[in-house]
Design a protein around this motif. Structure first.
Motif, PDB file in Angstrom:
ATOM      1  N   HIS A   1       0.861  -1.181   0.000  1.00 15.98           N
ATOM      2  CA  HIS A   1       0.000   0.000   0.000  1.00 15.98           C
ATOM      3  C   HIS A   1       0.894   1.226   0.000  1.00 15.98           C
ATOM      4  CE1 HIS A   1      -3.628  -2.245   0.565  1.00 15.98           C
ATOM      5  NE2 HIS A   1      -3.128  -2.864   1.620  1.00 15.98           N
ATOM      6  N   SER A   2       0.578   2.158  -0.846  1.00 19.53           N
ATOM      7  CA  SER A   2       1.363   3.384  -0.859  1.00 19.53           C
ATOM      8  C   SER A   2       0.399   4.560  -0.847  1.00 19.53           C
ATOM      9  CB  SER A   2       2.266   3.436  -2.084  1.00 19.53           C
ATOM     10  OG  SER A   2       1.516   3.299  -3.264  1.00 19.53           O
ATOM     11  N   ASP A   3       0.593   5.454   0.094  1.00 15.61           N
ATOM     12  CA  ASP A   3      -0.257   6.634   0.216  1.00 15.61           C
ATOM     13  C   ASP A   3       0.053   7.555  -0.958  1.00 15.61           C
ATOM     14  OD1 ASP A   3      -1.571   8.957   0.848  1.00 15.61           O
ATOM     15  OD2 ASP A   3      -0.894   9.007   2.928  1.00 15.61           O
ATOM     16  N   LEU A   4      -0.945   7.742  -1.804  1.00 18.85           N
ATOM     17  CA  LEU A   4      -0.758   8.557  -3.008  1.00 18.85           C
ATOM     18  C   LEU A   4      -1.241   9.989  -2.811  1.00 18.85           C
ATOM     19  CD1 LEU A   4      -1.899   5.920  -5.647  1.00 18.85           C
ATOM     20  CD2 LEU A   4       0.418   6.497  -4.930  1.00 18.85           C
TER      21      LEU A   4
ATOM     22  N   CYS B   1       1.004  12.789  -4.275  1.00 13.89           N
ATOM     23  CA  CYS B   1       1.506  12.761  -5.645  1.00 13.89           C
ATOM     24  C   CYS B   1       0.961  13.952  -6.444  1.00 13.89           C
ATOM     25  CB  CYS B   1       1.203  11.420  -6.286  1.00 13.89           C
ATOM     26  SG  CYS B   1      -0.122  11.405  -7.443  1.00 13.89           S
TER      27      CYS B   1
ATOM     28  N   GLU C   1      -4.772   4.246   0.455  1.00 20.20           N
ATOM     29  CA  GLU C   1      -4.381   2.844   0.315  1.00 20.20           C
ATOM     30  C   GLU C   1      -3.768   2.535  -1.051  1.00 20.20           C
ATOM     31  OE1 GLU C   1      -8.039   0.858   1.233  1.00 20.20           O
ATOM     32  OE2 GLU C   1      -8.112   1.825   3.203  1.00 20.20           O
ATOM     33  N   GLY C   2      -3.720   3.530  -1.944  1.00 20.86           N
ATOM     34  CA  GLY C   2      -3.108   3.315  -3.241  1.00 20.86           C
ATOM     35  C   GLY C   2      -3.962   2.518  -4.210  1.00 20.86           C
ATOM     36  N   GLU C   3      -5.255   2.407  -3.923  1.00 21.83           N
ATOM     37  CA  GLU C   3      -6.157   1.658  -4.804  1.00 21.83           C
ATOM     38  C   GLU C   3      -6.528   2.472  -6.039  1.00 21.83           C
ATOM     39  OE1 GLU C   3      -7.369  -1.494  -4.456  1.00 21.83           O
ATOM     40  OE2 GLU C   3      -6.003  -1.669  -2.757  1.00 21.83           O
TER      41      GLU C   3
ATOM     42  N   LEU D   1      -6.680   6.864  -7.641  1.00 23.68           N
ATOM     43  CA  LEU D   1      -6.372   8.279  -7.485  1.00 23.68           C
ATOM     44  C   LEU D   1      -7.505   9.081  -8.075  1.00 23.68           C
ATOM     45  CD1 LEU D   1      -2.583   8.641  -8.101  1.00 23.68           C
ATOM     46  CD2 LEU D   1      -3.898   9.837  -6.378  1.00 23.68           C
TER      47      LEU D   1
ATOM     48  N   HIS E   1      -4.070  -1.420  -8.989  1.00 21.46           N
ATOM     49  CA  HIS E   1      -3.316  -2.655  -8.790  1.00 21.46           C
ATOM     50  C   HIS E   1      -3.601  -3.685  -9.869  1.00 21.46           C
ATOM     51  CE1 HIS E   1      -1.555  -1.166  -5.194  1.00 21.46           C
ATOM     52  NE2 HIS E   1      -2.727  -0.941  -4.647  1.00 21.46           N
TER      53      HIS E   1
ATOM     54  N   ARG F   1       4.940   4.488 -13.258  1.00 26.61           N
ATOM     55  CA  ARG F   1       4.911   3.883 -11.928  1.00 26.61           C
ATOM     56  C   ARG F   1       4.417   2.440 -11.931  1.00 26.61           C
ATOM     57  NH1 ARG F   1       4.172   6.530  -6.476  1.00 26.61           N
ATOM     58  NH2 ARG F   1       3.546   4.825  -5.124  1.00 26.61           N
ATOM     59  N   TYR F   2       3.403   2.129 -12.760  1.00 24.68           N
ATOM     60  CA  TYR F   2       2.738   0.822 -12.683  1.00 24.68           C
ATOM     61  C   TYR F   2       2.983  -0.081 -13.890  1.00 24.68           C
ATOM     62  CZ  TYR F   2       0.315   2.919  -8.767  1.00 24.68           C
ATOM     63  OH  TYR F   2       0.030   3.528  -7.579  1.00 24.68           O
TER      64      TYR F   2
END
Length: 173
Positions: free
Chosen positions: A3-6, A9, A65-67, A69, A91, A125-126
């Motif tokens: 999980h990365s807090d976006l 960004c 949760e980075g799900e 943006l 994801h 990034r992905y």
């Protein structure tokens, strides 16, 4: 799953400041969501700022949760609210792009600018296989955005309000 807090960004452009939605953006967003704007979207305007709060409060944990943006775009010079962009299902190997621009600013290329900035950021990034870009068949300006980014129609989706086509947009590297 990492999980990365976006929430910090940024995907700014020469003309726009594009940052994740915060509670401070809620009033500007609410004011811009009109019945004519949403005719090609799968939601309707909320009846009150309180009802809209029930919607946007669900976005914040998804961003943390980075799900996904949910971006807010503002003019770099005046900070005027321009519109929103979404990167959903981050994801997945095929995240979904979404966009809307407030009606008074239609026709200035902001939609494409927002979508392109989000797609470049997410591509780096992905490394997605491609992006999904669903759009109302009759929404020619939004279809032009997908096509300008190399998108091709690959199918249709059922929607109660309109006929929807689905584009695959290649990574923007």
């Amino acid at each position: 799953m990492i999980h990365s807090d976006l929430s910090q960004c940024r995907v700014n452009t020469d003309r726009l400041l594009i940052a994740p939605f915060t509670a401070a953006d809620a009033d500007d967003v609410y004011q811009a969501i009109t019945p004519t704007l949403t005719r090609f979207m799968n939601f309707e305007p909320e009846e009150s700022p309180e009802a809209f709060a029930n919607v946007w409060q669900t976005w914040l944990p998804l961003i943390r949760e980075g799900e996904e943006l949910i971006f807010v775009a503002r003019l770099r010079d005046s900070k005027e609210f321009v519109g929103m962009g979404g990167l959903h299902d981050l994801h997945n190997t095929t995240p979904e792009l979404g966009i809307w621009v407030k009606e008074s600013l239609h026709g200035n290329g902001y939609g494409r600018e927002i979508v392109h900035a989000m797609a470049v950021w997410a591509s780096e990034r992905y490394r997605p296989r491609h992006f999904i870009y669903p759009v109302a068949e009759q929404n020619v300006p939004s279809r032009r955005i997908a096509e300008s980014l190399g998108g091709i129609v690959v199918g249709r989706r059922e929607n109660t309000k309109y006929d929807c086509v689905v584009y695959h947009v290649p990574p923007q590297l």
